[in-house]
Design a protein around this motif. Structure first.
Motif, PDB file in Angstrom:
ATOM      1  N   THR A  73      66.764  58.584  31.595  1.00 30.23           N
ATOM      2  CA  THR A  73      66.408  59.495  30.383  1.00 30.23           C
ATOM      3  C   THR A  73      66.940  60.915  31.282  1.00 30.23           C
ATOM      4  O   THR A  73      67.609  61.627  32.074  1.00 30.23           O
ATOM      5  CB  THR A  73      64.622  59.911  30.144  1.00 30.23           C
ATOM      6  OG1 THR A  73      64.371  60.053  31.485  1.00 30.23           O
ATOM      7  CG2 THR A  73      64.760  58.588  29.650  1.00 30.23           C
ATOM      8  N   ILE A  74      66.662  62.069  29.677  1.00 24.34           N
ATOM      9  CA  ILE A  74      67.389  63.266  29.905  1.00 24.34           C
ATOM     10  C   ILE A  74      66.997  64.079  30.468  1.00 24.34           C
ATOM     11  O   ILE A  74      65.657  63.629  31.681  1.00 24.34           O
ATOM     12  CB  ILE A  74      66.783  64.449  28.620  1.00 24.34           C
ATOM     13  CG1 ILE A  74      65.860  64.590  29.046  1.00 24.34           C
ATOM     14  CG2 ILE A  74      67.237  63.639  27.381  1.00 24.34           C
ATOM     15  CD1 ILE A  74      65.508  65.563  28.010  1.00 24.34           C
TER      16      ILE A  74
ATOM     17  N   TRP B 243      67.178  71.924  20.409  1.00 23.41           N
ATOM     18  CA  TRP B 243      66.624  72.807  21.245  1.00 23.41           C
ATOM     19  C   TRP B 243      66.904  74.268  21.456  1.00 23.41           C
ATOM     20  O   TRP B 243      65.907  74.683  22.292  1.00 23.41           O
ATOM     21  CB  TRP B 243      67.888  72.798  22.545  1.00 23.41           C
ATOM     22  CG  TRP B 243      69.505  73.443  22.236  1.00 23.41           C
ATOM     23  CD1 TRP B 243      70.361  74.484  21.753  1.00 23.41           C
ATOM     24  CD2 TRP B 243      70.635  72.075  20.871  1.00 23.41           C
ATOM     25  NE1 TRP B 243      71.032  74.588  21.257  1.00 23.41           N
ATOM     26  CE2 TRP B 243      71.339  72.642  20.564  1.00 23.41           C
ATOM     27  CE3 TRP B 243      70.522  70.866  20.659  1.00 23.41           C
ATOM     28  CZ2 TRP B 243      72.210  72.702  19.779  1.00 23.41           C
ATOM     29  CZ3 TRP B 243      71.213  70.024  20.645  1.00 23.41           C
ATOM     30  CH2 TRP B 243      72.522  71.313  19.870  1.00 23.41           C
ATOM     31  N   VAL B 244      66.620  74.958  20.127  1.00 21.17           N
ATOM     32  CA  VAL B 244      66.666  76.193  19.494  1.00 21.17           C
ATOM     33  C   VAL B 244      65.145  77.026  20.225  1.00 21.17           C
ATOM     34  O   VAL B 244      64.899  77.801  21.089  1.00 21.17           O
ATOM     35  CB  VAL B 244      66.792  76.291  18.259  1.00 21.17           C
ATOM     36  CG1 VAL B 244      66.328  78.030  18.593  1.00 21.17           C
ATOM     37  CG2 VAL B 244      68.353  76.479  18.317  1.00 21.17           C
ATOM     38  N   SER B 245      64.095  75.717  19.546  1.00 23.31           N
ATOM     39  CA  SER B 245      63.160  76.652  19.779  1.00 23.31           C
ATOM     40  C   SER B 245      62.084  76.235  21.213  1.00 23.31           C
ATOM     41  O   SER B 245      61.056  76.531  21.712  1.00 23.31           O
ATOM     42  CB  SER B 245      61.347  75.589  19.361  1.00 23.31           C
ATOM     43  OG  SER B 245      61.381  73.915  19.490  1.00 23.31           O
ATOM     44  N   LEU B 246      63.027  75.802  22.136  1.00 23.21           N
ATOM     45  CA  LEU B 246      62.338  75.186  23.558  1.00 23.21           C
ATOM     46  C   LEU B 246      63.067  76.617  24.764  1.00 23.21           C
ATOM     47  O   LEU B 246      62.843  76.694  25.698  1.00 23.21           O
ATOM     48  CB  LEU B 246      62.815  73.801  24.145  1.00 23.21           C
ATOM     49  CG  LEU B 246      62.690  72.753  23.433  1.00 23.21           C
ATOM     50  CD1 LEU B 246      63.256  71.354  23.631  1.00 23.21           C
ATOM     51  CD2 LEU B 246      61.245  72.702  23.455  1.00 23.21           C
TER      52      LEU B 246
ATOM     53  N   ILE C 100      69.174  71.719  31.292  1.00 26.81           N
ATOM     54  CA  ILE C 100      68.624  70.323  30.519  1.00 26.81           C
ATOM     55  C   ILE C 100      69.519  70.045  29.697  1.00 26.81           C
ATOM     56  O   ILE C 100      70.424  68.660  29.987  1.00 26.81           O
ATOM     57  CB  ILE C 100      67.267  70.115  30.348  1.00 26.81           C
ATOM     58  CG1 ILE C 100      66.150  70.327  31.440  1.00 26.81           C
ATOM     59  CG2 ILE C 100      66.498  68.962  29.570  1.00 26.81           C
ATOM     60  CD1 ILE C 100      64.849  70.101  31.060  1.00 26.81           C
ATOM     61  N   VAL C 101      69.401  70.289  28.286  1.00 27.78           N
ATOM     62  CA  VAL C 101      70.941  69.847  27.162  1.00 27.78           C
ATOM     63  C   VAL C 101      71.977  69.888  28.318  1.00 27.78           C
ATOM     64  O   VAL C 101      72.617  69.003  27.952  1.00 27.78           O
ATOM     65  CB  VAL C 101      70.107  70.869  26.423  1.00 27.78           C
ATOM     66  CG1 VAL C 101      71.262  70.624  25.333  1.00 27.78           C
ATOM     67  CG2 VAL C 101      69.223  71.171  26.027  1.00 27.78           C
TER      68      VAL C 101
END
Length: 464
Positions: free
Chosen positions: A120-121, A191-194, A202-203
């Motif tokens: 997974t990621i 991913w913006v809110s993170l 991560i992304v």
């Protein structure tokens, strides 16, 4: 033999990834595959203590699943809630240890060597190790195919000036990932809110390592997101992964489930109960929780409400207003959600729209009231309300809160909408058809065929 390696950051985020991986492991064993499930030593120990060995008990019944561990490189007293520190330590230490572990596993059974690694990621470095060893690899995304496809499209977004180098939208606009997909607001890119740290560590790591994977597995069905699966042939629907942990009445949950809620549901009228749960991560602000509590008093329906303690142990977050009676409902700290959603007493689901909950609810034919908090939940809401049309959204007021009157009004609206109920049941049947082996059209992308093809492709590729 498959090696399964989840994203391990802390117990809360771990749960989001471990459930589909657990279910996928069980499905693979049904098709003759042996699975090695790899944990970090620390997370494996914490998970076992937290859940009373629920995870091991769930999987040890399968002789084709074996657990192994590796150290994460940190000392026992180190703070593993520091995501960046943990990821850097794992990427520094574990790639050096993984080849020897694979060698030892292969030596134990030369006829069942590891032929594929599923991660997974943020575990993309494991695919780099596999690539060097000549082992095929796959990403398993615990999100929707649409969210996964958005990561794949990041280079295009940057090239087109939709986002900057930090992943932030350059302006307010709506975009389509492909022509046959719904319009999405760029402010809700997952991913913006993170934040920048998440995007950088991560992304972008996932984005760069996706090309090393032979397949991008999604806990979804082609019928749910056909446009997303058309973006790349590497996307493979393997869902819904909902059945495997029902075997022998077992659960893959890492928290103790309050099963008394099932007995309570047995005493309620069919399609009469409002089910409320916001998953394992979302914790409501105190004011919003109070509004929800008062709304449940206003609604002339029994309710089942899952209320988790705050992630930072701030018990004040779960303080109910003095005027809250709650006499018509039952409140639990954690529930066996799939069993709850499949209970005949459930009328609707007030949800944060996390993907696991979405899959479980559409597979049960339960309509939604949508209250997304962050990340991919907003895009999931778009599918629920605008594409599948099996739910309605809760709107915030000028102060950014959802009022008790709004909640009451929308619950009553939803329960009176027979069209949404019919669509929910039709979607349930469509999704359930993906679990059936025989009698399906060759045009359907079924979980059974996807997993079977994945298994056979892996066997074929391993001898090339």
């Amino acid at each position: 033999m498959m090696m399964i390696f989840p994203y391990l950051v802390n117990e809360l985020k771990f749960l989001r990834h471990i459930n589909p991986l657990t279910q996928f492991s069980n499905v693979l064993t049904k098709h003759g595959c042996k699975v090695t499930f790899l944990h970090t030593e620390f997370s494996h120990k914490r998970a076992k203590i937290a859940a009373g060995y629920a995870q091991d008990n769930n999987l040890k019944g399968c002789s084709n699943i074996n657990f192994v561990t590796l150290p994460d490189g940190l000392d026992p007293e180190d703070d593993r809630s520091d995501i960046v520190k943990l990821l850097v330590s794992m990427e520094r230490s574990m790639p050096l240890l993984l080849p020897k572990l694979i060698e030892d596993i292969n030596a134990l059974d030369v006829n069942n060597k590891i032929t594929c690694i599923v991660v997974t990621i943020s575990m993309g470095w494991a695919l780099q190790v596999a690539h060097k060893l000549g082992i095929k690899g796959a990403f398993l995304f615990p999100f929707s195919a649409t969210t996964s496809a958005s990561v794949y499209c990041i280079p295009r977004f940057m090239h087109d000036g939709i986002i900057d180098s930090d992943g932030i939208p350059t302006k307010k606009q709506e975009i389509q990932l492909s022509p046959n997909m719904p319009m999405m607001d760029t402010k809700n890119l997952p991913w913006v809110s993170l934040g920048k740290i998440f995007f950088d560590n991560i992304v972008q790591d996932v984005m760069h390592n996706m090309e090393l994977a032979e397949w991008w597995l999604c806990n979804s069905a082609y019928d749910l997101e056909p446009g997303a699966f058309s973006i790349s042939p590497k996307f493979l629907p393997i869902g819904p992964l909902i059945e495997s942990d029902n075997n022998n009445n077992k659960s893959s949950s890492f928290w103790q489930e309050d099963t008394t809620c099932l007995e309570w549901l047995d005493q309620q009228q069919p399609q009469s109960v409002v089910y409320v749960s916001f998953g394992s991560l979302a914790v409501m602000e105190s004011k919003q929780l109070k509004e929800l509590a008062l709304a449940l008093d206003l609604i002339d329906k029994p309710f089942l409400w899952v209320v988790r303690t705050s992630n930072d142990d701030n018990k004040g977050n779960n303080t109910y207003p003095n005027e809250f009676h709650g006499s018509k409902g039952k409140i639990v700290s954690w529930a066996p959600q799939k069993k709850v959603l499949n209970h005949s007493a459930i009328a609707c689901f007030i949800s944060h729209c996390g993907w696991n909950s979405v899959i479980e609810s559409v597979s049960s034919g339960v309509p939604f009231l949508c209250c997304p908090f962050s990340s991919d939940q907003f895009w999931n809401k778009s599918y629920i309300c605008e594409v599948w049309k099996v739910g309605i959204g809760l709107d915030k007021d000028e102060n950014g809160f959802i009022s008790k009157e709004e909640i009451r009004k929308k619950v009553e609206q939803l329960l009176q909408d027979e069209t949404i109920k019919e669509r929910s049941l039709k979607l349930k049947q469509v999704i359930r058809n993906n679990l059936v082996e025989a009698g399906q059209s060759s045009k359907n992308h079924q979980m059974y065929n996807a997993v079977r093809n994945f298994f056979h492709l892996t066997k074929l590729l391993s001898v090339q």
